[in-house]
Design a protein around this motif. Structure first.
Motif, short mmCIF file in Angstrom:
data_model
loop_
_atom_site.label_atom_id
_atom_site.label_comp_id
_atom_site.label_asym_id
_atom_site.label_seq_id
_atom_site.Cartn_x
_atom_site.Cartn_y
_atom_site.Cartn_z
N ASN A 93 -0.65 40.30 -1.34
CA ASN A 93 -0.64 40.46 0.12
C ASN A 93 -1.76 41.42 0.50
O ASN A 93 -1.76 42.58 0.08
CB ASN A 93 0.72 41.00 0.55
CG ASN A 93 0.81 41.16 2.06
OD1 ASN A 93 -0.19 41.41 2.73
ND2 ASN A 93 2.00 41.03 2.59
N PRO A 94 -2.70 40.94 1.29
CA PRO A 94 -3.90 41.75 1.53
C PRO A 94 -3.66 43.09 2.20
O PRO A 94 -4.53 43.94 2.16
CB PRO A 94 -4.79 40.85 2.39
CG PRO A 94 -3.93 39.73 2.84
CD PRO A 94 -2.76 39.63 1.92
N ALA A 97 -3.90 46.37 -0.23
CA ALA A 97 -5.14 46.98 -0.67
C ALA A 97 -5.47 48.21 0.18
O ALA A 97 -5.56 49.32 -0.35
CB ALA A 97 -6.26 45.96 -0.63
N THR A 271 -0.45 35.86 6.51
CA THR A 271 -0.42 34.93 5.39
C THR A 271 0.34 33.67 5.78
O THR A 271 -0.14 32.54 5.56
CB THR A 271 0.25 35.60 4.16
OG1 THR A 271 -0.41 36.84 3.90
CG2 THR A 271 0.15 34.70 2.95
N GLY A 299 -4.99 41.33 8.88
CA GLY A 299 -5.57 41.50 7.56
C GLY A 299 -7.02 41.07 7.53
O GLY A 299 -7.55 40.57 8.53
N GLY B 92 -9.42 45.53 -2.36
CA GLY B 92 -9.50 44.54 -1.30
C GLY B 92 -10.03 43.19 -1.76
O GLY B 92 -9.80 42.18 -1.12
N ASN B 93 -10.72 43.19 -2.87
CA ASN B 93 -11.17 41.93 -3.41
C ASN B 93 -9.97 41.18 -3.97
O ASN B 93 -9.30 41.66 -4.88
CB ASN B 93 -12.20 42.19 -4.51
CG ASN B 93 -12.76 40.90 -5.10
OD1 ASN B 93 -12.08 39.87 -5.13
ND2 ASN B 93 -13.98 40.96 -5.56
N PRO B 94 -9.71 40.00 -3.43
CA PRO B 94 -8.45 39.33 -3.76
C PRO B 94 -8.29 38.97 -5.23
O PRO B 94 -7.19 38.69 -5.66
CB PRO B 94 -8.43 38.08 -2.88
CG PRO B 94 -9.80 37.94 -2.34
CD PRO B 94 -10.47 39.27 -2.42
N THR B 271 -15.68 35.84 -1.18
CA THR B 271 -15.71 36.76 -0.05
C THR B 271 -17.03 36.63 0.70
O THR B 271 -17.06 36.51 1.93
CB THR B 271 -15.51 38.21 -0.55
OG1 THR B 271 -14.33 38.26 -1.34
CG2 THR B 271 -15.38 39.16 0.62
#
Lengths: 359, 359
Positions: A93-94, A97, A271, A299, B92-94, B271
DNA sequence: CTGTTAGCGCTTTCAT
DNA sequence: ATGAAAGCGCTAACAG
C-alpha cells in the motif's frame, strides 16, 4: 597484577591482540587505562569526567584499533534497546512508504532504529510479530495494521510491558494512544464535492469494515449524503481487501446489478479506486461523464490514473512523523495519558475523475 | 544464604515478586530450581536434558508468571542478534514492497527480523545507516541502495566485520556477493519487441547511470538496436532520479527537441514510464499510435496506467527471497565465496502501450 | 539430571 | 580524575 611503571621512560605500549573483535577492554589494555575510563571517555555525556590527556589517548587508540561500540551490550546494561517496531498491514500500500519515512525522520536524530514487519492482515502472523518484537524488547510498537478485532491482542502486548500506539488504523474503543485523522470529515468533504456537482444518486465502494478508517469513511459519507436528502444507493458487500482486484470486482458487481445506477462513487481508498476506474472502463462507461469517482489518500499514483483521480489527501508522511513523536513521548512517560494526536485535516484534491452527472 | 528445607513437607512455594520484570531468575526462584535449569528447560534444543517433572513445573511457572525470554540478553551471550539490515534507496519505489516481503519470508522461519532503513540516495544518510547497523551488530546487511560510487563505503563496512550483500542494485566490480538479474537481457528483449513491431527510430529514457541496473539496461538496449541496424536517437541526459516527475521532464524535453522523433521509447523503469506516458499526452501525442513505450519492473501499477504499460517483469519478491537466502548463507559461512545468485530471467509483459509505428 | 561458576560487552555506583 | 567491583539477563562449560 601488573607492575607499576612509574620509573620507566616509555610506557610498554602493548600491541593490539590480533583476530578477536576489538572491545572496550582491548582499548583499555592498549591505552593503559581501566575499562571504565574508556567507557567514560567515549560516552559523550561523561567525557568531561576524564582528564583531557587520557581522553585524547583513549580516543586515539579507539580509532586506531577500529573500535565500534556494541549497542546491544550497552543497551542491555542501560536497560534500553533504542529500537521500536513498526507494523504495517501491507508494504504494498503506497501510503506506508511516506508513513515509514515520517517515522524514521521523527526518530532519526535520537538514535532509534525501527524493525519493520508486514502482517499481511494475517492474525497469526501478527501474533508472531508482536511476540517477537516484545522479546526483542523494542521500546514501543507503532501499529498501523490494527483491525478492530485485534484490540485484545494489542492490549495483551501492552500488559506484557511494551507500549503500543496505533496510527492510520486505530481502535477507538481500545484506549490505545493514537494518531488520528478525521476520516468522517474527509468522507463528508468527498460527499459534499459530489453533491455540489449536482449528483443525486451516489454510492460507495467500501473497504474492509473491520478497519477503522474505512468504517469512519462509510459513516461520514452516508451521513452527509442523507443529510442533503440525496439517495445513497446501497452497496452489496465491502471489499474484503483494499486491493485493485477487489476494487474492480466490487465495482463491477455494484454498477451492473443496480437499477437506477449511481452517477457518483466514493471509493474508500486510491488502490480500490484504481480498480474501480478500470471496472468502469471495462463496463463501457466513461469517467467522469457517466460516473464520477472520488478516492482517498492521494497516494503517489493518484495524479497518474486515467483519468487523474479526484481524491481526499491524507498526509501519510505527517502521520508517520506524528506517530514517531508519539512513540517517543510514551517511551519517556510510559504512564502519561496521551491525547490522541491529529495527523492534519483531510483536504480534497480535485482532478478529473469527477464532474457533473450526465443529463 | 538460604537455609535448606530438606525436612519440610510442602515446599515453601515462594510468591512471585511483584513489580519487577520477570526474568529467568524469578522463574527459578518460584519453581525452586537453579536458573540454568530454567534456561535449559525453556530452550527447545536442550529441553530433554531436563527431567520430565521439573521441566513441566518450570514451564508452568514460566507461563504463570508471564515470563518472556529476553532475546537481547540471550543473543549477547550467544554472540548473535538474529537481526539484519535491509537498506533500500526509496520505500516509495513500489518494487521494494514485494522485495522486502520476499526477504522476510526467506527469513521468517529462522527467527531473523530485519531493520529497514531508507537511504533516499543520500550519501551521508547511508553512512549513518551503515554505522548504526554495524554497531547494533546486525549479522548481515542486504543492500539495495548501492550506487557505483558507494563501493568503498560498503567494502569498509565488510572490513569492519559485517557481511554485506547487494541486490537489485549491485556493484559488479566490488566483489560483493549479489543477487543478479539480467538487465542487459531484459533491455534486449524490450528492444527486440519494438524492432519486431517495425520501429526503426528508437530512443530511451534513462535512469540514473550511477546505478547498475540502469546502466545495464542502457547497454542492452543500445546494443540490440544497433545490432539490428536501426537508429538509436541519442537522448540528452539521464533522469537524475527515477521519479514520475523526472520521467515527465526528460521525456518532454526528449520528444520536443528531437528532429526525427523516435517512434518508440524504452523507459528504464515503470515509475519513469508513468511520467513518460503523461508527457506524451501533454504533448498532444498518443500512445501507442504516435509513440510506443516499454517500461521495466512490472510493478503493481503497470496494468493500470493509461494505456496499460508494456513492461519487462522483474520479480522483486523472488529477488527478495533470493537475497534473504543469500544473507543466511553468508551468515553461516562468512568466508565462502558465494556465486552471484540469479533472480530469475526477465520476461516481457505485453500490454497496450506498444504497437506498430505510425505510417 | 541438576547445580556452580564464569562471562558476553558494557555501565555504574562506590571508593580513593 | 581514575580504578575496583558488581551486574544487566542469559547460556555454557564443568562438575557431581
Amino acid at each position: 597484577v601488573t607492575t607499576t611503571t612509574a620509573e620507566g621512560s616509555d610506557p610498554p605500549a602493548p600491541k593490539p591482540e590480533p583476530g578477536a573483535a576489538v572491545t572496550i577492554r582491548e582499548v583499555a589494555r592498549v591505552a593503559q587505562v581501566h575499562v571504565s575510563t574508556v567507557s567514560r571517555a567515549l560516552d559523550p555525556e561523561k567525557r568531561d569526567l576524564i582528564g583531557e590527556a587520557t581522553r585524547q589517548r583513549v580516543e586515539e587508540v579507539a580509532k586506531e584499533l577500529g573500535y565500534r561500540p556494541h549497542l546491544v551490550a550497552s543497551g542491555l546494561r542501560r536497560g534500553q534497546t533504542r529500537t521500536l517496531g513498526v507494523v504495517v498491514p501491507d508494504l504494498g500500500n503506497p501510503i506506508f512508504a511516506p508513513f515509514t519515512r515520517g517515522v524514521t525522520h521523527a526518530l532519526g536524530g535520537v538514535g532509534y532504529l525501527p524493525y519493520v514487519a508486514d502482517s499481511q492482515d494475517d492474525e497469526v502472523a501478527l501474533e508472531r510479530i508482536l511476540r517477537d518484537l516484545a522479546e526483542r524488547r523494542v521500546e514501543a510498537i507503532i501499529m498501523t495494521a490494527a483491525r478492530l478485532q485485534d484490540a485484545e491482542l494489542l492490549l495483551a502486548t501492552v500488559a506484557s510491558g511494551v507500549p503500543v500506539i496505533t496510527a492510520v488504523r486505530t481502535i477507538p474503543t481500545s484506549g490505545l494512544p493514537s494518531v488520528d485523522h478525521d476520516d468522517v470529515g474527509g468522507a463528508a468533504v468527498a460527499a459534499e464535492h459530489l453533491l455540489g456537482l449536482g449528483h443525486v444518486r451516489l454510492g460507495q465502494i467500501r473497504g474492509p469494515q473491520d478497519v477503522e478508517p474505512f468504517r469512519s469513511r462509510t459513516i461520514g459519507f452516508s451521513r452527509t449524503v442523507q443529510a442533503h436528502g440525496a439517495t445513497l444507493v446501497p452497496d452489496a458487500v465491502p471489499a474484503p481487501r483494499a486491493s485493485v482486484e477487489d476494487g474492480h470486482r466490487i465495482t463491477t458487481r455494484f454498477l451492473r446489478r443496480t437499477r437506477g445506477r449511481p452517477t457518483a462513487l466514493f471509493v474508500q481508498n486510491d488502490t480500490l479506486a484504481i480498480g474501480a476506474l478500470q471496472a468502469i472502463r471495462d463496463l463501457g462507461l466513461r469517467c467522469p461523464n457517466d460516473v464520477s469517482v472520488v478516492g482517498y489518500n492521494d497516494g503517489p499514483f493518484a495524479p497518474h490514473t486515467d483519468p487523474p483521480l479526484t481524491t481526499v489527501r491524507l498526509d501519510a508522511y505527517e502521520v508517520g512523523q506524528a506517530a514517531g513523536r508519539l512513540a517517543l513521548a510514551i517511551i519517556e512517560e510510559p504512564d502519561a495519558t496521551l491525547e490522541p494526536v491529529s495527523g492534519g485535516p483531510p483536504v480534497l484534491v480535485v482532478r478529473s475523475s469527477t464532474g457533473p452527472p450526465p443529463s
